[in-house]
Every structure is written in C-alpha cells, then in structure tokens.
Design a protein around this motif. Structure first.
Motif, PDB file in Angstrom:
ATOM      1  N   GLY A  90       0.857  -1.185   0.000  1.00 52.80           N
ATOM      2  CA  GLY A  90       0.000   0.000   0.000  1.00 52.80           C
ATOM      3  C   GLY A  90       0.884   1.222   0.000  1.00 52.80           C
ATOM      4  O   GLY A  90       1.598   1.457   0.968  1.00 52.80           O
ATOM      5  N   PRO A  91       0.898   2.001  -1.078  1.00 53.78           N
ATOM      6  CA  PRO A  91       1.881   3.085  -1.240  1.00 53.78           C
ATOM      7  C   PRO A  91       1.987   4.032  -0.060  1.00 53.78           C
ATOM      8  O   PRO A  91       3.076   4.502   0.267  1.00 53.78           O
ATOM      9  CB  PRO A  91       1.388   3.812  -2.491  1.00 53.78           C
ATOM     10  CG  PRO A  91       0.692   2.754  -3.274  1.00 53.78           C
ATOM     11  CD  PRO A  91       0.026   1.864  -2.259  1.00 53.78           C
ATOM     12  N   THR A  92       0.869   4.346   0.607  1.00 53.63           N
ATOM     13  CA  THR A  92       0.928   5.298   1.710  1.00 53.63           C
ATOM     14  C   THR A  92       1.450   4.664   2.988  1.00 53.63           C
ATOM     15  O   THR A  92       1.615   5.357   3.990  1.00 53.63           O
ATOM     16  CB  THR A  92      -0.459   5.903   1.975  1.00 53.63           C
ATOM     17  OG1 THR A  92      -1.396   4.845   2.258  1.00 53.63           O
ATOM     18  CG2 THR A  92      -0.961   6.684   0.765  1.00 53.63           C
ATOM     19  N   GLY A  93       1.763   3.351   2.958  1.00 53.65           N
ATOM     20  CA  GLY A  93       2.288   2.690   4.145  1.00 53.65           C
ATOM     21  C   GLY A  93       3.771   2.886   4.334  1.00 53.65           C
ATOM     22  O   GLY A  93       4.300   2.580   5.400  1.00 53.65           O
ATOM     23  N   ARG A  94       4.478   3.424   3.334  1.00 51.71           N
ATOM     24  CA  ARG A  94       5.924   3.602   3.458  1.00 51.71           C
ATOM     25  C   ARG A  94       6.232   4.655   4.513  1.00 51.71           C
ATOM     26  O   ARG A  94       5.518   5.644   4.685  1.00 51.71           O
ATOM     27  CB  ARG A  94       6.542   3.982   2.109  1.00 51.71           C
ATOM     28  CG  ARG A  94       5.846   5.109   1.413  1.00 51.71           C
ATOM     29  CD  ARG A  94       6.587   5.638   0.201  1.00 51.71           C
ATOM     30  NE  ARG A  94       7.068   4.685  -0.763  1.00 51.71           N
ATOM     31  CZ  ARG A  94       6.394   4.280  -1.837  1.00 51.71           C
ATOM     32  NH1 ARG A  94       5.183   4.731  -2.058  1.00 51.71           N
ATOM     33  NH2 ARG A  94       6.935   3.432  -2.689  1.00 51.71           N
ATOM     34  N   ARG A  95       7.315   4.442   5.229  1.00 51.67           N
ATOM     35  CA  ARG A  95       7.751   5.379   6.276  1.00 51.67           C
ATOM     36  C   ARG A  95       8.903   6.255   5.824  1.00 51.67           C
ATOM     37  O   ARG A  95       9.117   7.325   6.374  1.00 51.67           O
ATOM     38  CB  ARG A  95       8.151   4.605   7.543  1.00 51.67           C
ATOM     39  CG  ARG A  95       6.981   3.928   8.238  1.00 51.67           C
ATOM     40  CD  ARG A  95       7.401   3.281   9.542  1.00 51.67           C
ATOM     41  NE  ARG A  95       6.258   2.802  10.299  1.00 51.67           N
ATOM     42  CZ  ARG A  95       6.332   2.246  11.499  1.00 51.67           C
ATOM     43  NH1 ARG A  95       7.528   2.091  12.071  1.00 51.67           N
ATOM     44  NH2 ARG A  95       5.253   1.841  12.128  1.00 51.67           N
ATOM     45  N   LEU A  96       9.678   5.767   4.885  1.00 49.90           N
ATOM     46  CA  LEU A  96      10.784   6.535   4.329  1.00 49.90           C
ATOM     47  C   LEU A  96      10.375   7.018   2.948  1.00 49.90           C
ATOM     48  O   LEU A  96       9.550   6.401   2.283  1.00 49.90           O
ATOM     49  CB  LEU A  96      12.050   5.673   4.243  1.00 49.90           C
ATOM     50  CG  LEU A  96      12.465   4.965   5.529  1.00 49.90           C
ATOM     51  CD1 LEU A  96      13.619   4.008   5.262  1.00 49.90           C
ATOM     52  CD2 LEU A  96      12.854   5.979   6.595  1.00 49.90           C
ATOM     53  N   MET A  97      10.962   8.115   2.508  1.00 47.38           N
ATOM     54  CA  MET A  97      10.529   8.708   1.248  1.00 47.38           C
ATOM     55  C   MET A  97      11.677   8.796   0.246  1.00 47.38           C
ATOM     56  O   MET A  97      11.727   9.718  -0.566  1.00 47.38           O
ATOM     57  CB  MET A  97       9.926  10.093   1.502  1.00 47.38           C
ATOM     58  CG  MET A  97       8.645  10.069   2.327  1.00 47.38           C
ATOM     59  SD  MET A  97       7.302   9.152   1.566  1.00 47.38           S
ATOM     60  CE  MET A  97       6.840  10.290   0.258  1.00 47.38           C
ATOM     61  N   CYS A  98      12.578   7.824   0.301  1.00 43.89           N
ATOM     62  CA  CYS A  98      13.677   7.795  -0.667  1.00 43.89           C
ATOM     63  C   CYS A  98      13.307   7.012  -1.921  1.00 43.89           C
ATOM     64  O   CYS A  98      13.792   7.308  -3.004  1.00 43.89           O
ATOM     65  CB  CYS A  98      14.923   7.184  -0.037  1.00 43.89           C
ATOM     66  SG  CYS A  98      15.642   8.192   1.271  1.00 43.89           S
ATOM     67  N   ASP A  99      12.454   5.981  -1.778  1.00 42.76           N
ATOM     68  CA  ASP A  99      12.173   5.097  -2.903  1.00 42.76           C
ATOM     69  C   ASP A  99      10.867   5.459  -3.605  1.00 42.76           C
ATOM     70  O   ASP A  99      10.023   4.609  -3.879  1.00 42.76           O
ATOM     71  CB  ASP A  99      12.164   3.631  -2.452  1.00 42.76           C
ATOM     72  CG  ASP A  99      11.363   3.419  -1.173  1.00 42.76           C
ATOM     73  OD1 ASP A  99      10.363   4.120  -0.974  1.00 42.76           O
ATOM     74  OD2 ASP A  99      11.759   2.562  -0.369  1.00 42.76           O
ATOM     75  N   ILE A 100      10.716   6.737  -3.891  1.00 40.96           N
ATOM     76  CA  ILE A 100       9.620   7.221  -4.718  1.00 40.96           C
ATOM     77  C   ILE A 100      10.116   8.509  -5.365  1.00 40.96           C
ATOM     78  O   ILE A 100      11.026   9.164  -4.853  1.00 40.96           O
ATOM     79  CB  ILE A 100       8.338   7.474  -3.885  1.00 40.96           C
ATOM     80  CG1 ILE A 100       7.148   7.720  -4.808  1.00 40.96           C
ATOM     81  CG2 ILE A 100       8.539   8.610  -2.882  1.00 40.96           C
ATOM     82  CD1 ILE A 100       5.815   7.668  -4.089  1.00 40.96           C
ATOM     83  N   SER A 101       9.563   8.852  -6.499  1.00 39.64           N
ATOM     84  CA  SER A 101       9.952  10.116  -7.127  1.00 39.64           C
ATOM     85  C   SER A 101       8.731  11.030  -7.228  1.00 39.64           C
ATOM     86  O   SER A 101       7.631  10.549  -7.532  1.00 39.64           O
ATOM     87  CB  SER A 101      10.521   9.869  -8.532  1.00 39.64           C
ATOM     88  OG  SER A 101       9.504   9.568  -9.463  1.00 39.64           O
ATOM     89  N   PRO A 102       8.905  12.319  -6.944  1.00 41.82           N
ATOM     90  CA  PRO A 102      10.108  12.899  -6.350  1.00 41.82           C
ATOM     91  C   PRO A 102      10.361  12.293  -4.960  1.00 41.82           C
ATOM     92  O   PRO A 102       9.419  11.894  -4.281  1.00 41.82           O
ATOM     93  CB  PRO A 102       9.777  14.393  -6.243  1.00 41.82           C
ATOM     94  CG  PRO A 102       8.625  14.620  -7.168  1.00 41.82           C
ATOM     95  CD  PRO A 102       7.852  13.346  -7.171  1.00 41.82           C
TER      96      PRO A 102
END
Length: 464
Positions: free
Chosen positions: A322-334
């Motif tokens: 689930g895309p909004t479940g990520r806690r870090l924001m390095c592996d998405i662009s921007p």
C-alpha cells in the motif's frame, strides 16, 4: 490470483490496446506466478502463469479501471501533495571520524563550524514557527540531529533538546563514540530517538571504513553502547554496505539478532563523494548478499519469534502492499527531499537533504536571512521536488518506477553530473522489488515488516 490496488473498467476492455490499461508483465523469480504491473498508478497483481492470457483479456483491466481515479489521486497526493514535517539538522560540520565514504567534504569535517547554543536555539525557534503555521494543530515535527558528528556540539544540542522537547520529536544520529552514560540517560529520559552506526559484526570488518582521524576504529565502544540501548524502543542501527563488508551481511544479521536489535538499516553506500564511489559494492554481489541477509532474518524469526526489521527493505515492501504505508521517502519520485523534509547546515543554510550539503549550488537559502517558505520554492529545491522518474531514461519505461523512485538525486548528481539519470544501484533496486513480490506471494509480509504494520497500511490487495 493476488491482486493489488483493485479497480474497474468497461467489461470486455482489453489490456494494452485502445483505451485499455497498459500492463507490464514482470518476472519475479516464481515458477508458477508473474507480477502484472500498471506503472502509472503502482497497481499490481500476482497472476498464475497459465491464467495470464485470461487475466489480460478482461478481468484484470476491469478491476483496475473501477478505482483508477482513486489510485491516481492517492499517488498524486503522495508524490506532490505533502508538506515538510521533518528536518535533518547539522549542529556542527566537524566529526571525530574520517570515514572513507562520508558524503561531506573532508575540510568541513576536519575544521568546520559548530553552532553556539544561541545559534542553535534561535534556529529551532524559526523552524518551530514555520511548522506551527503549516502542520495540523498538535502535530509534532521531527528534528534529527545529524552529521558529521552531532555529539561534538553536545552542549548546544542538549540545551536545544531540553528547551524544545515538548515541541519537537527529536532524534540523534551518531557514530556512538561519544555517547557516555550521562548522555544516554539525558536522551532516553526525554524519549529522544537514537540511531548509531556499525558496519560489521567484528572489529576487523566494522573498522575497515569507519575510522578516526588517527586511523583507529571504535567497534568496542559502539557495541558497548548498543548493549546499553538495545531495549530502548526508539533505538536503531545503520550499517553502510560497501565492497568491504557486503559479504558479511548475513553475519551482521546474526550479530544484531543475537544482541536483540529490532530495527536496522542496511544502506548501500552513497556515491556522493569519491570515497564512497570507490568502495561501492557490485550490484550483483550486493543483490545476492542483501537477499541472503533478508532470508536469514526470516529464518531467525521462524526459529525464535524475534523479529529483526531491515527498515530500508521493509519500506519498499510496505510501499508495494500500500503506497501510503511507506515510512521513508527515498524510494519514490520525487523523493522526500525538499517536500517531506529538508536539511539545515551548521551555518543555517537550508538544503533539500543532508546529502546535498556538499553541493553549495544546492543551497536554497539561509534560516536567518531568508523566509523558509521562499527557500522551499527556490530553484535548488524545485530541481529536486519536481524530479520525476517519468522524465528519466530508462525509468520512464520501467514497470517498477514507483516502487524504486530512482534514488538518490544527490548521489546521481555526483556520479552522472545531472539529476536526470538513473540510480547507480538500478539493478539492486530491481532485485529488491522482485524479492518483495516473492514475499507477498508467500504471504510472509509479517516476517519483514514492523509490528502493527497492518494498522499503518491501508491494504491494497486481496486474494481472488
């Protein structure tokens, strides 16, 4: 068929033609299943190989299109609708270590500036005023004291924490060599997050790239701190993976598990400076060693019930589930730089991320001289916050571009001379995503994700 991000379309619409959705078929290393991905919306499904023609002929497209608008809005908000809520704050440029791979220039670390208490607290006042204006009432912004080595600014940093601990959720990322019992007591009493760095399960490995200016390591001191903090809930460890320790990752997992560590990051070395590039591990060797280490965490969890979360992989896995479940924001662009967080240098200069502090041209402004909203809209920031994988080759045609994000822009700028290039770790990120799909197919997410992940993540897949 395990489908993620289920949607709908006109019954009978075919994939990959006309107005039908464009699906890519992705080999993930399973004998009986493949992943089908709609790259623009990060929709995916795991499909039996012998059912693939039938799935593409209608049912999958129907499920996708029913909710495509909602998926698009979710991705737009995640990628372009967030406001900064965290700061990486460097109270000093100096460091008592001279690690081979540090992303900051050597002259900064050897003789750079350290903030006074007055400077540090006035910066915190300015940051707090900004966050109070943009965040929901009652929300606590995060502020991570970062480095170089923040403990070299101990007096100023501790004064700032004491004064503002009710307003910020503080963290300290440190090499641990200066964390004595008094410092540990102060930080834990105020519930400050503590992250330390350790690069190997033994001194000969750990001290290979992490050395003082005199050429000695600190394995014994760091492991002593680890033992004292291992039961502290807000504790984590970062291992920087290089060609010097990549073969030791599984042994590192055993070491952390034996010592009771619950959360680690196995971060591939950033190639932002020549020293990091020189000891970058080969992508194939990194992929093989990293996935074996992940296998080992699962084996140990099955044997003991004690979980070791590799946070950088868990973030990719959660971002697929689930895309909004990520806690870090390095592996998405921007990436999150400049739009979810930013960095403040010891001079009060503001950068999209700490990785950019070594690039003077990436400075967006200064906390004292410039308004923070204007800094966040400056050209150096916009170059990062508008960087999209869709504008980069080969990322634009990559099925997993929203599970990877082509990080890290500062690293890519150093290696390629432009932000508009793929990651030097491209093949490694591909293998992480394939591994994540295999985990999902086996229903083994629980072994890799943090406790309570189901509450943090809105499920976007179901068994059909």
């Amino acid at each position: 068929m395990n489908t993620a991000r289920n949607t709908s379309l006109r019954v009978g619409t075919y994939a990959n033609t006309g107005y039908g959705p464009q699906f890519a078929v992705l080999e993930v290393g399973l004998p009986d299943q493949v992943a089908v991905v709609e790259p623009d919306h990060a929709f995916w499904a795991l499909v039996q190989r012998d059912a693939l023609p039938e799935a593409l002929a209608g049912p999958l497209g129907t499920r996708f299109t029913e909710q495509a608008a909602g998926f698009q809005q979710e991705m737009e908000t995640l990628r372009f609708g967030l406001k900064p809520s965290a700061v990486y704050f460097n109270p000093t440029e100096r460091c008592n270590f001279n690690c081979s791979y540090c992303y900051l220039p050597e002259d900064m670390r050897r003789s750079g500036k350290t903030m006074s208490t007055e400077e540090l607290t006035s910066h915190l006042e300015r940051l707090l005023a900004y966050f109070r204006a943009v965040l929901p009432a009652g929300a606590k912004p995060q502020l991570i004291f970062h480095g170089s080595e923040p403990m070299l600014a101990r007096a100023a940093m501790f004064a700032g924490i004491a004064q503002f601990h009710q307003e910020f959720q503080f963290g300290v990322q440190t090499n641990a060599s200066l964390l004595d019992d008094e410092a540990i007591a102060f930080l834990t009493d105020l519930q400050v997050g503590i992250g330390i760095s350790l690069d190997g399960p033994s001194a000969d490995v750990a001290d290979g790239a992490r050395k003082t200016w005199q050429g000695t390591g600190a394995f014994a001191q760091v492991t002593g701190v680890l033992r004292k903090l291992v039961d502290y809930p807000a504790f984590n460890v970062i291992t920087t993976v290089t060609s010097m320790n990549v073969e030791s990752l599984s042994a590192m997992v055993d070491f952390y598990h034996e010592h009771g560590v619950r959360v680690v990051m196995l971060n591939p070395v950033r190639c932002t400076r020549p020293g990091g590039l020189q000891i970058k591990p080969d992508n194939r060797a990194l992929s093989d060693c990293f996935t074996r280490a992940l296998d080992r965490t699962r084996e140990l969890y099955a044997q003991t019930g004690q979980k070791l979360v590799v946070a950088n992989f868990a973030n990719i896995l959660a971002g697929i589930v689930g895309p909004t479940g990520r806690r870090l924001m390095c592996d998405i662009s921007p990436c999150g730089g400049g739009r979810c967080f930013f960095a403040v240098s010891a001079h009060g200069d503001v950068f999209p991320c700490s990785e950019f502090i070594g690039f003077p041209e990436s400075r967006g402004g200064n906390l004292v001289r410039d308004a923070l909203p204007a800094i966040l809209q400056s050209q150096p920031f916009r170059e990062v916050t508008t960087r999209r994988a869709e504008d980069i080759q080969p990322c634009a045609r990559c099925a997993i571009r929203h599970f990877c994000g082509a990080p890290c822009p500062a690293e890519i700028k150093a290696v390629s001379g432009t932000l508009q290039a793929p990651s030097p770790y491209c093949e490694f990120y591909e293998e992480q995503v394939r591994y994540a799909f295999r985990v999902i197919a086996q229903g083994a997410e629980e072994a890799y994700l943090w406790d309570g992940w189901e509450d943090d993540t809105e499920p976007s897949f179901s068994w059909v």
